[in-house]
Motif scaffolding. Structure first.
Motif, PDB file in Angstrom:
ATOM      1  N   LYS A 215      -6.519  91.281  -5.468  1.00 45.65           N
ATOM      2  CA  LYS A 215      -5.627  92.434  -5.317  1.00 45.65           C
ATOM      3  C   LYS A 215      -6.136  93.478  -4.329  1.00 45.65           C
ATOM      4  O   LYS A 215      -5.359  94.290  -3.828  1.00 45.65           O
ATOM      5  CB  LYS A 215      -5.408  93.095  -6.683  1.00 45.65           C
ATOM      6  CG  LYS A 215      -4.671  92.208  -7.672  1.00 45.65           C
ATOM      7  CD  LYS A 215      -4.466  92.913  -9.005  1.00 45.65           C
ATOM      8  CE  LYS A 215      -3.711  92.032  -9.987  1.00 45.65           C
ATOM      9  NZ  LYS A 215      -3.512  92.719 -11.290  1.00 45.65           N
ATOM     10  N   THR A 216      -7.434  93.469  -4.053  1.00 44.87           N
ATOM     11  CA  THR A 216      -8.046  94.466  -3.168  1.00 44.87           C
ATOM     12  C   THR A 216      -8.782  93.757  -2.044  1.00 44.87           C
ATOM     13  O   THR A 216      -9.404  92.709  -2.256  1.00 44.87           O
ATOM     14  CB  THR A 216      -9.021  95.365  -3.947  1.00 44.87           C
ATOM     15  OG1 THR A 216      -8.349  95.941  -5.063  1.00 44.87           O
ATOM     16  CG2 THR A 216      -9.569  96.476  -3.063  1.00 44.87           C
ATOM     17  N   LEU A 217      -8.711  94.339  -0.856  1.00 47.31           N
ATOM     18  CA  LEU A 217      -9.449  93.816   0.291  1.00 47.31           C
ATOM     19  C   LEU A 217     -10.429  94.879   0.756  1.00 47.31           C
ATOM     20  O   LEU A 217     -10.039  96.018   1.049  1.00 47.31           O
ATOM     21  CB  LEU A 217      -8.501  93.460   1.438  1.00 47.31           C
ATOM     22  CG  LEU A 217      -9.169  92.768   2.642  1.00 47.31           C
ATOM     23  CD1 LEU A 217      -9.528  91.327   2.302  1.00 47.31           C
ATOM     24  CD2 LEU A 217      -8.258  92.812   3.876  1.00 47.31           C
ATOM     25  N   ALA A 218     -11.708  94.521   0.813  1.00 44.23           N
ATOM     26  CA  ALA A 218     -12.735  95.400   1.380  1.00 44.23           C
ATOM     27  C   ALA A 218     -12.990  94.966   2.809  1.00 44.23           C
ATOM     28  O   ALA A 218     -13.061  93.770   3.101  1.00 44.23           O
ATOM     29  CB  ALA A 218     -14.012  95.327   0.560  1.00 44.23           C
ATOM     30  N   VAL A 219     -13.128  95.944   3.705  1.00 44.52           N
ATOM     31  CA  VAL A 219     -13.404  95.646   5.115  1.00 44.52           C
ATOM     32  C   VAL A 219     -14.619  96.456   5.554  1.00 44.52           C
ATOM     33  O   VAL A 219     -14.590  97.688   5.545  1.00 44.52           O
ATOM     34  CB  VAL A 219     -12.192  95.984   6.004  1.00 44.52           C
ATOM     35  CG1 VAL A 219     -12.514  95.657   7.464  1.00 44.52           C
ATOM     36  CG2 VAL A 219     -10.950  95.233   5.555  1.00 44.52           C
ATOM     37  N   SER A 220     -15.680  95.764   5.914  1.00 42.31           N
ATOM     38  CA  SER A 220     -16.857  96.454   6.445  1.00 42.31           C
ATOM     39  C   SER A 220     -16.683  96.649   7.950  1.00 42.31           C
ATOM     40  O   SER A 220     -15.882  95.969   8.594  1.00 42.31           O
ATOM     41  CB  SER A 220     -18.125  95.656   6.160  1.00 42.31           C
ATOM     42  OG  SER A 220     -18.164  94.481   6.952  1.00 42.31           O
ATOM     43  N   ASN A 221     -17.462  97.587   8.496  1.00 43.45           N
ATOM     44  CA  ASN A 221     -17.399  97.884   9.923  1.00 43.45           C
ATOM     45  C   ASN A 221     -18.801  98.231  10.391  1.00 43.45           C
ATOM     46  O   ASN A 221     -19.440  99.118   9.813  1.00 43.45           O
ATOM     47  CB  ASN A 221     -16.427  99.042  10.183  1.00 43.45           C
ATOM     48  CG  ASN A 221     -16.185  99.297  11.653  1.00 43.45           C
ATOM     49  OD1 ASN A 221     -17.120  99.441  12.441  1.00 43.45           O
ATOM     50  ND2 ASN A 221     -14.917  99.379  12.054  1.00 43.45           N
ATOM     51  N   ARG A 222     -19.272  97.526  11.390  1.00 42.17           N
ATOM     52  CA  ARG A 222     -20.651  97.705  11.882  1.00 42.17           C
ATOM     53  C   ARG A 222     -20.917  99.125  12.358  1.00 42.17           C
ATOM     54  O   ARG A 222     -22.074  99.587  12.334  1.00 42.17           O
ATOM     55  CB  ARG A 222     -20.897  96.702  13.006  1.00 42.17           C
ATOM     56  CG  ARG A 222     -22.259  96.761  13.681  1.00 42.17           C
ATOM     57  CD  ARG A 222     -23.395  96.403  12.742  1.00 42.17           C
ATOM     58  NE  ARG A 222     -24.664  96.287  13.420  1.00 42.17           N
ATOM     59  CZ  ARG A 222     -25.369  97.286  13.940  1.00 42.17           C
ATOM     60  NH1 ARG A 222     -24.896  98.512  13.870  1.00 42.17           N
ATOM     61  NH2 ARG A 222     -26.532  97.088  14.530  1.00 42.17           N
ATOM     62  N   ASN A 223     -19.882  99.848  12.776  1.00 44.71           N
ATOM     63  CA  ASN A 223     -20.066 101.186  13.326  1.00 44.71           C
ATOM     64  C   ASN A 223     -19.437 102.295  12.495  1.00 44.71           C
ATOM     65  O   ASN A 223     -19.799 103.471  12.663  1.00 44.71           O
ATOM     66  CB  ASN A 223     -19.489 101.264  14.742  1.00 44.71           C
ATOM     67  CG  ASN A 223     -20.218 100.354  15.711  1.00 44.71           C
ATOM     68  OD1 ASN A 223     -21.419 100.115  15.575  1.00 44.71           O
ATOM     69  ND2 ASN A 223     -19.500  99.814  16.681  1.00 44.71           N
ATOM     70  N   TYR A 224     -18.510 101.956  11.613  1.00 44.70           N
ATOM     71  CA  TYR A 224     -17.770 102.986  10.878  1.00 44.70           C
ATOM     72  C   TYR A 224     -17.799 102.705   9.373  1.00 44.70           C
ATOM     73  O   TYR A 224     -18.482 101.790   8.896  1.00 44.70           O
ATOM     74  CB  TYR A 224     -16.331 103.078  11.398  1.00 44.70           C
ATOM     75  CG  TYR A 224     -16.254 103.673  12.776  1.00 44.70           C
ATOM     76  CD1 TYR A 224     -16.084 105.044  12.966  1.00 44.70           C
ATOM     77  CD2 TYR A 224     -16.404 102.873  13.909  1.00 44.70           C
ATOM     78  CE1 TYR A 224     -16.041 105.596  14.239  1.00 44.70           C
ATOM     79  CE2 TYR A 224     -16.368 103.407  15.189  1.00 44.70           C
ATOM     80  CZ  TYR A 224     -16.185 104.780  15.348  1.00 44.70           C
ATOM     81  OH  TYR A 224     -16.149 105.319  16.611  1.00 44.70           O
ATOM     82  N   GLU A 225     -17.048 103.503   8.602  1.00 49.08           N
ATOM     83  CA  GLU A 225     -17.057 103.396   7.146  1.00 49.08           C
ATOM     84  C   GLU A 225     -16.321 102.141   6.673  1.00 49.08           C
ATOM     85  O   GLU A 225     -15.323 101.740   7.262  1.00 49.08           O
ATOM     86  CB  GLU A 225     -16.384 104.626   6.504  1.00 49.08           C
ATOM     87  CG  GLU A 225     -17.044 105.950   6.812  1.00 49.08           C
ATOM     88  CD  GLU A 225     -16.490 106.618   8.047  1.00 49.08           C
ATOM     89  OE1 GLU A 225     -16.755 107.810   8.253  1.00 49.08           O
ATOM     90  OE2 GLU A 225     -15.777 105.925   8.820  1.00 49.08           O
ATOM     91  N   PRO A 226     -16.791 101.547   5.569  1.00 50.00           N
ATOM     92  CA  PRO A 226     -16.019 100.469   4.956  1.00 50.00           C
ATOM     93  C   PRO A 226     -14.762 101.030   4.283  1.00 50.00           C
ATOM     94  O   PRO A 226     -14.731 102.197   3.879  1.00 50.00           O
ATOM     95  CB  PRO A 226     -16.989  99.884   3.917  1.00 50.00           C
ATOM     96  CG  PRO A 226     -17.966 100.973   3.641  1.00 50.00           C
ATOM     97  CD  PRO A 226     -18.062 101.804   4.879  1.00 50.00           C
ATOM     98  N   ARG A 227     -13.742 100.180   4.170  1.00 46.78           N
ATOM     99  CA  ARG A 227     -12.457 100.615   3.619  1.00 46.78           C
ATOM    100  C   ARG A 227     -11.965  99.632   2.561  1.00 46.78           C
ATOM    101  O   ARG A 227     -12.280  98.445   2.621  1.00 46.78           O
ATOM    102  CB  ARG A 227     -11.409 100.717   4.734  1.00 46.78           C
ATOM    103  CG  ARG A 227     -11.754 101.763   5.794  1.00 46.78           C
ATOM    104  CD  ARG A 227     -10.702 101.814   6.879  1.00 46.78           C
ATOM    105  NE  ARG A 227     -10.860 102.986   7.732  1.00 46.78           N
ATOM    106  CZ  ARG A 227      -9.889 103.541   8.444  1.00 46.78           C
ATOM    107  NH1 ARG A 227      -8.671 103.006   8.433  1.00 46.78           N
ATOM    108  NH2 ARG A 227     -10.101 104.611   9.174  1.00 46.78           N
TER     109      ARG A 227
END
Length: 365
Positions: A215-227
């Motif tokens: 139900k939820t998707l986490a997205v990491s980002n090498r330069n910015y905040e995860p969402r």
């Protein structure tokens, strides 16, 4: 090794025959002679040694069980029970037996993936290659494939737990200014049809990960905040208040997200509120990888120039620090939590001393 010509001794020497007492009645069966070793058959069976999962109670006993000369840039559990999928950007993709590390099959042929995602049911494999703007999706049951055009630089991908959705990240790097651009994640169905595009963030390599319930998707980002996003609607739920993440991982119950950060910090977040629960320095100069045990009672991290750490997540306390090579790109528990496997190299170039190390409890060897 030289072999002796002397014959190998028998497990049991030929015993002397034992004469049983003569029955008092001569009409009963005659005297029998039996080997004394025959009496062994009536002994109680030797109990088997229990294989114990790694837990907060025994993590201090974790040690190296074995080492194998093998390269891997990514290790994931599955798709089948007791399997690991291993991606080596030079040698390709193999599915291994998680207990023996014996190769079982090669799901991708005639390609050199740099990222890979496999559906939990094992029927779909998605990957991209260097200098391409597409993801290839292969149906393993029919051996037919199709391409998804992204136009921007492809990042990482992930399938939903029910194997019906594919999340793919991509980044547009603006040539007019260094570091400028944007990263976004798109959701596709299993046929490659675009369902929705999620809100953009600043430019950085995106790694999408579905929660265990999908139900939820986490997205990491090498330069910015995860969402965190709602999968059904695409709504942005939370922006987690710490930049520069590498790998992220949901707890087995989906209530906590662990994030590995470029500054070497491990952080835990409440997925319902997006609030930080706790964070701690790992001792690495940069954290690359984080994984929960399938039971959810311990975490393990690895990274650059620092120890492999086994954690108790409730207090985010270090249960065990293990000496590690300079570069440990991946750490993964096996499905029964009895061992975890790391992929490492001796130096930061990741060219020398590549190996798998199997870690566990002494009695589990």
């Amino acid at each position: 090794m030289k072999h002796s010509s002397k014959p190998t001794p028998a497990l049991f020497p030929s015993p002397a025959k034992v004469r049983l007492p003569v029955p008092c009645c001569p009409r009963l069966m005659p005297v029998l002679a039996l080997p004394a070793v025959a009496l062994v058959a009536f002994a109680a069976p030797v109990p088997k040694v229990a294989v114990v999962p790694i837990s907060a109670m025994n993590a201090a006993q974790v040690r190296v069980l074995d080492e194998v000369d093998r390269r891997a840039d990514r290790i994931t559990r599955g798709p089948g029970k007791g399997e690991l999928t291993v991606l080596d950007r030079t040698a390709g993709v193999e599915v291994l037996d998680e207990n023996t590390l014996r190769p079982l099959r090669k799901p991708v042929k005639d390609a050199h993936p740099i990222t890979l995602a496999t559906s939990p049911d094992g029927k779909l494999v998605a990957w991209t290659e260097r200098n391409k703007t597409t993801y290839t999706v292969l149906r393993t049951d029919t051996d037919k494939s199709f391409d998804i055009e992204l136009k921007d630089d492809p990042d990482h991908a992930a399938f939903s737990p029910d194997s019906k959705l594919l999340a793919i990240g991509s980044t547009f790097w603006d040539p007019r200014a260094e570091g400028a651009g944007h990263t976004e994640v798109r959701l596709f169905d299993a046929t490659g049809k675009l369902l929705r595009t999620l809100a953009r963030s600043g430019a950085g390599s995106a790694k999408p990960v579905f929660s265990p319930d999908g139900k939820t998707l986490a997205v990491s980002n090498r330069n910015y905040e995860p969402r965190l996003f709602d999968v059904a609607t695409g709504k942005l739920l939370h922006v987690l208040d710490k930049k520069m993440t590498q790998e992220v991982a949901f707890s087995p119950d989906g209530k906590v997200l662990a994030t590995a950060h470029v500054d070497g910090t491990l952080a835990l977040w409440d997925t319902a509120t997006g609030k930080e629960l706790r964070s701690a320095a790992s001792g690495c100069k940069e954290l690359y990888s984080v994984d929960w045990s399938p039971k959810g009672d311990v975490l393990v991290t690895s990274g650059r120039q620092g120890p492999i750490v086994v954690w108790e997540p409730g207090r985010l306390a270090k249960l065990k620090e293990l000496d590690a090579p300079a570069w440990v790109i991946q750490v993964r528990f096996v499905s029964d939590s009895t061992r975890f496997i790391t992929s490492s190299a001796l130096d930061l170039s990741a060219k020398s001393g590549r190996k798998f190390t199997i870690w566990g409890l002494p009695n589990n060897k």
